[in-house]
Write a protein that holds these residues in place. Sequence first.
Motif, PDB file in Angstrom:
ATOM      1  N   ALA A 190       0.790  -0.899  -0.180  1.00 34.33           N
ATOM      2  CA  ALA A 190       0.447   0.209   0.151  1.00 34.33           C
ATOM      3  C   ALA A 190       1.405   1.396  -0.177  1.00 34.33           C
ATOM      4  O   ALA A 190       0.551   2.281   0.038  1.00 34.33           O
ATOM      5  N   SER A 191       2.211   0.501   0.161  1.00 37.47           N
ATOM      6  CA  SER A 191       2.649   2.078  -0.020  1.00 37.47           C
ATOM      7  C   SER A 191       3.183   3.214  -1.123  1.00 37.47           C
ATOM      8  O   SER A 191       4.261   3.672  -1.803  1.00 37.47           O
ATOM      9  N   GLN A 192       2.366   1.728  -3.057  1.00 34.37           N
ATOM     10  CA  GLN A 192       2.535   2.599  -3.924  1.00 34.37           C
ATOM     11  C   GLN A 192       1.219   3.847  -3.936  1.00 34.37           C
ATOM     12  O   GLN A 192       0.768   4.305  -3.434  1.00 34.37           O
ATOM     13  N   SER A 193       1.583   4.172  -5.043  1.00 37.12           N
ATOM     14  CA  SER A 193       0.083   5.036  -5.271  1.00 37.12           C
ATOM     15  C   SER A 193      -1.016   4.477  -5.645  1.00 37.12           C
ATOM     16  O   SER A 193      -1.130   3.626  -5.079  1.00 37.12           O
ATOM     17  N   ALA A 194      -1.734   5.826  -5.286  1.00 36.03           N
ATOM     18  CA  ALA A 194      -3.889   5.447  -4.621  1.00 36.03           C
ATOM     19  C   ALA A 194      -3.736   4.465  -6.134  1.00 36.03           C
ATOM     20  O   ALA A 194      -4.578   3.627  -6.730  1.00 36.03           O
ATOM     21  N   GLU A 195      -3.410   4.996  -7.252  1.00 34.99           N
ATOM     22  CA  GLU A 195      -4.083   4.972  -8.851  1.00 34.99           C
ATOM     23  C   GLU A 195      -3.258   3.394  -8.844  1.00 34.99           C
ATOM     24  O   GLU A 195      -3.635   1.680  -9.309  1.00 34.99           O
ATOM     25  N   ALA A 196      -1.979   2.906  -8.407  1.00 38.90           N
ATOM     26  CA  ALA A 196      -1.589   1.324  -8.060  1.00 38.90           C
ATOM     27  C   ALA A 196      -1.639  -0.282  -7.781  1.00 38.90           C
ATOM     28  O   ALA A 196      -2.415  -0.563  -7.861  1.00 38.90           O
ATOM     29  N   GLU A 200      -4.209  -2.755  -8.799  1.00 38.80           N
ATOM     30  CA  GLU A 200      -3.494  -4.201  -8.298  1.00 38.80           C
ATOM     31  C   GLU A 200      -4.364  -4.467  -7.852  1.00 38.80           C
ATOM     32  O   GLU A 200      -5.346  -6.066  -8.134  1.00 38.80           O
ATOM     33  N   VAL A 201      -5.041  -4.034  -6.788  1.00 34.13           N
ATOM     34  CA  VAL A 201      -6.679  -4.880  -6.008  1.00 34.13           C
ATOM     35  C   VAL A 201      -7.711  -5.309  -6.995  1.00 34.13           C
ATOM     36  O   VAL A 201      -7.980  -6.257  -7.127  1.00 34.13           O
ATOM     37  N   THR A 202      -7.903  -4.743  -8.168  1.00 35.42           N
ATOM     38  CA  THR A 202      -9.197  -4.277  -9.490  1.00 35.42           C
ATOM     39  C   THR A 202      -8.689  -5.965  -9.624  1.00 35.42           C
ATOM     40  O   THR A 202      -9.469  -6.675 -10.040  1.00 35.42           O
ATOM     41  N   ALA A 203      -8.097  -5.619 -10.093  1.00 35.40           N
ATOM     42  CA  ALA A 203      -7.457  -6.529 -11.129  1.00 35.40           C
ATOM     43  C   ALA A 203      -7.491  -8.356 -10.462  1.00 35.40           C
ATOM     44  O   ALA A 203      -8.331  -9.301 -10.539  1.00 35.40           O
ATOM     45  N   ALA A 204      -7.568  -8.388  -8.516  1.00 32.72           N
ATOM     46  CA  ALA A 204      -7.122  -9.758  -7.976  1.00 32.72           C
ATOM     47  C   ALA A 204      -8.931 -10.084  -7.872  1.00 32.72           C
ATOM     48  O   ALA A 204      -8.554 -10.864  -7.930  1.00 32.72           O
ATOM     49  N   LEU A 205      -9.755  -8.830  -7.745  1.00 28.71           N
ATOM     50  CA  LEU A 205     -11.448  -8.940  -7.746  1.00 28.71           C
ATOM     51  C   LEU A 205     -11.448  -9.800  -8.393  1.00 28.71           C
ATOM     52  O   LEU A 205     -12.618 -10.230  -8.896  1.00 28.71           O
TER      53      LEU A 205
END
Length: 217
Positions: A190-196, A200-205
């Motif tokens: 979660a230290s990545q940018s909000a967009e990244a 990542e979360v959307t792809a996994a979802l």
Amino acid sequence: MSSPTSRGALISFEGGEGAGKSTVIAAAVAALQAQGLALCQVREPGGTIIGEAIREVLLKPEHRGLHAETELLLMMASRAQLVRERILPALAKGEWVIADRFTDASFAYQGGGRGIESGRIAELERWAAGLQPDLSFLLDLPVADGLKRASGRSAPDRIESESAVFFERVRSAYRQRAAQQPARWCVIDASQSAEAVAMEVTAALLRFVSARCERAT
Ligand SMILES: Nc1ncnc2c1ncn2[C@@H]1O[C@H](COP(=O)(O)OP(=O)(O)OP(=O)(O)O)[C@@H](O)[C@H]1O
Ligand SMILES: [Mg+2]
């Protein structure tokens, strides 16, 4: 423990203060809605009228005298109400439940943070909650970074006022829990940018949703 008859699923978002849960949930909800899925969004503690009243008791800064056991039982009471009033009915309708924290937060905060033995929490998890998420995201980042992100907001509540050492224990309990049940957890840097993080979360979802929909057909 998850409901075997539902087509939807319970998906939780966990992490320390300011990790970006609310931010990424907004992106996740938009992505799931774009797939035409029916959603139910809940937050903890709270999410029901009774649960929101319990939330106030839990978070009021003046309630410094709240004992760890009281805190755990109130968290579980709020959760018991949320499960019965909102989560189970939503799952029964085939909805996808997006939870901003769930029982893993008790293992992290009341277990790791306050030192309550995890067997006790597991007992309450089975009895008061009665189900576990089908998928959980852990938004993991250094404690100082999360606290810095969260510091721009309103006055800290009772739990947000805890020490960095407390939040270090919370973080390590979360990581330990994710390591113990790797099939259920998706750990995100979660230290990545909000967009990244959102990507990542959307792809996994979406991978999870399509696998689940395939199984249901
Ligand atoms: N990846 C990111 N990089 C930088 N800033 C972020 C990121 N994600 C969220 N933020 C910002 O950090 C702050 C905290 O984010 P957010 O409210 O989503 O965290 P949270 O995990 O929901 O916090 P809380 O536990 O207090 O509910 C917000 O101002 C948000 O805009
Ligand atoms: Mg939030």
